[in-house]
Design a protein around this motif. Structure first.
Motif, PDB file in Angstrom:
ATOM      1  N   HIS A  55       0.851  -1.188   0.000  1.00 18.27           N
ATOM      2  CA  HIS A  55       0.000   0.000   0.000  1.00 18.27           C
ATOM      3  C   HIS A  55       0.888   1.239   0.000  1.00 18.27           C
ATOM      4  CE1 HIS A  55       1.036  -0.498   4.241  1.00 18.27           C
ATOM      5  NE2 HIS A  55       0.733   0.787   4.431  1.00 18.27           N
ATOM      6  N   THR A  56       0.327   2.354  -0.384  1.00 15.95           N
ATOM      7  CA  THR A  56       1.011   3.634  -0.284  1.00 15.95           C
ATOM      8  C   THR A  56       0.398   4.411   0.875  1.00 15.95           C
ATOM      9  OG1 THR A  56      -0.522   4.607  -1.877  1.00 15.95           O
ATOM     10  CG2 THR A  56       1.570   3.762  -2.753  1.00 15.95           C
ATOM     11  N   ALA A  57       1.071   5.450   1.307  1.00 14.88           N
ATOM     12  CA  ALA A  57       0.524   6.293   2.366  1.00 14.88           C
ATOM     13  C   ALA A  57      -0.715   7.012   1.824  1.00 14.88           C
ATOM     14  CB  ALA A  57       1.566   7.307   2.822  1.00 14.88           C
ATOM     15  N   PRO A  58      -1.784   7.133   2.626  1.00 18.13           N
ATOM     16  CA  PRO A  58      -3.005   7.795   2.157  1.00 18.13           C
ATOM     17  C   PRO A  58      -2.831   9.306   2.004  1.00 18.13           C
ATOM     18  CG  PRO A  58      -3.220   7.189   4.460  1.00 18.13           C
ATOM     19  CD  PRO A  58      -1.916   6.604   3.975  1.00 18.13           C
ATOM     20  N   GLN A  59      -1.881   9.860   2.726  1.00 13.50           N
ATOM     21  CA  GLN A  59      -1.498  11.270   2.645  1.00 13.50           C
ATOM     22  C   GLN A  59      -0.134  11.370   3.326  1.00 13.50           C
ATOM     23  OE1 GLN A  59      -4.616  10.897   4.842  1.00 13.50           O
ATOM     24  NE2 GLN A  59      -3.146  10.303   6.410  1.00 13.50           N
ATOM     25  N   THR A 112      -0.965  14.227  10.254  1.00 14.48           N
ATOM     26  CA  THR A 112      -1.077  14.397   8.812  1.00 14.48           C
ATOM     27  C   THR A 112      -0.610  15.791   8.402  1.00 14.48           C
ATOM     28  OG1 THR A 112      -3.398  15.082   8.977  1.00 14.48           O
ATOM     29  CG2 THR A 112      -2.968  12.734   8.629  1.00 14.48           C
ATOM     30  N   THR A 113      -0.140  15.883   7.166  1.00 13.02           N
ATOM     31  CA  THR A 113       0.401  17.130   6.643  1.00 13.02           C
ATOM     32  C   THR A 113       0.133  17.210   5.151  1.00 13.02           C
ATOM     33  OG1 THR A 113       2.419  18.451   6.484  1.00 13.02           O
ATOM     34  CG2 THR A 113       2.684  16.072   6.338  1.00 13.02           C
ATOM     35  N   LEU A 114       0.362  18.371   4.575  1.00 11.94           N
ATOM     36  CA  LEU A 114       0.169  18.538   3.129  1.00 11.94           C
ATOM     37  C   LEU A 114       1.403  18.132   2.337  1.00 11.94           C
ATOM     38  CD1 LEU A 114      -1.776  21.930   3.098  1.00 11.94           C
ATOM     39  CD2 LEU A 114      -2.684  19.625   2.776  1.00 11.94           C
ATOM     40  N   SER A 115       2.572  18.177   2.969  1.00 13.05           N
ATOM     41  CA  SER A 115       3.791  17.774   2.241  1.00 13.05           C
ATOM     42  C   SER A 115       4.870  17.336   3.199  1.00 13.05           C
ATOM     43  CB  SER A 115       4.298  18.926   1.391  1.00 13.05           C
ATOM     44  OG  SER A 115       4.616  20.042   2.175  1.00 13.05           O
TER      45      SER A 115
END
Length: 115
Positions: A55-59, A112-115
């Motif tokens: 899986h990849t990170a969802p964000q 969680t973060t945007l980048s």
């Protein structure tokens, strides 16, 4: 202060790299890095024996391990074990992803973060 970043390389596989958060200011309570922007905070507890296949990170998200042991296998074949005090910045949003295995019962905080 350092953390591990999991990212997608040009080969479309996930890779680990160590990031030095650096010190921006020294205060009486300790050294502080620069401020990192966050969009949310979640608390997670997990049981031993869980496997989250490719899986990849969802964000983009920082996973701050409080208790337990978790193995993360990058798609380039490298495996790392995270434990209390470790921080993983999961930023591999594309590509083959990674596998996560819980080696023991534990807890983590996800920021969680945007980048």
């Amino acid at each position: 202060m350092k953390f591990i970043k999991l990212y997608t390389g040009d080969d479309n596989k996930s890779h680990f790299t160590e990031i030095d958060a650096g010190v921006e200011t020294a205060q009486p309570l300790g050294n502080y890095s620069k401020k990192y922007a966050a969009t949310g905070l979640m608390f997670r507890d997990f049981e031993k024996g869980a496997i989250f296949d490719w899986h990849t990170a969802p964000q983009p998200q920082y996973i701050i391990y409080l208790e337990g042991l978790v193995e993360v296998e990058a798609s380039n074949g490298e495996k790392r074990i995270f434990q209390a005090g470790d921080i993983l910045f999961a930023a591999n949003l594309t590509g083959q992803g990674h596998i996560t295995r819980t080696l023991s019962k534990g807890k983590s905080i996800i920021v969680t973060t945007l980048s």
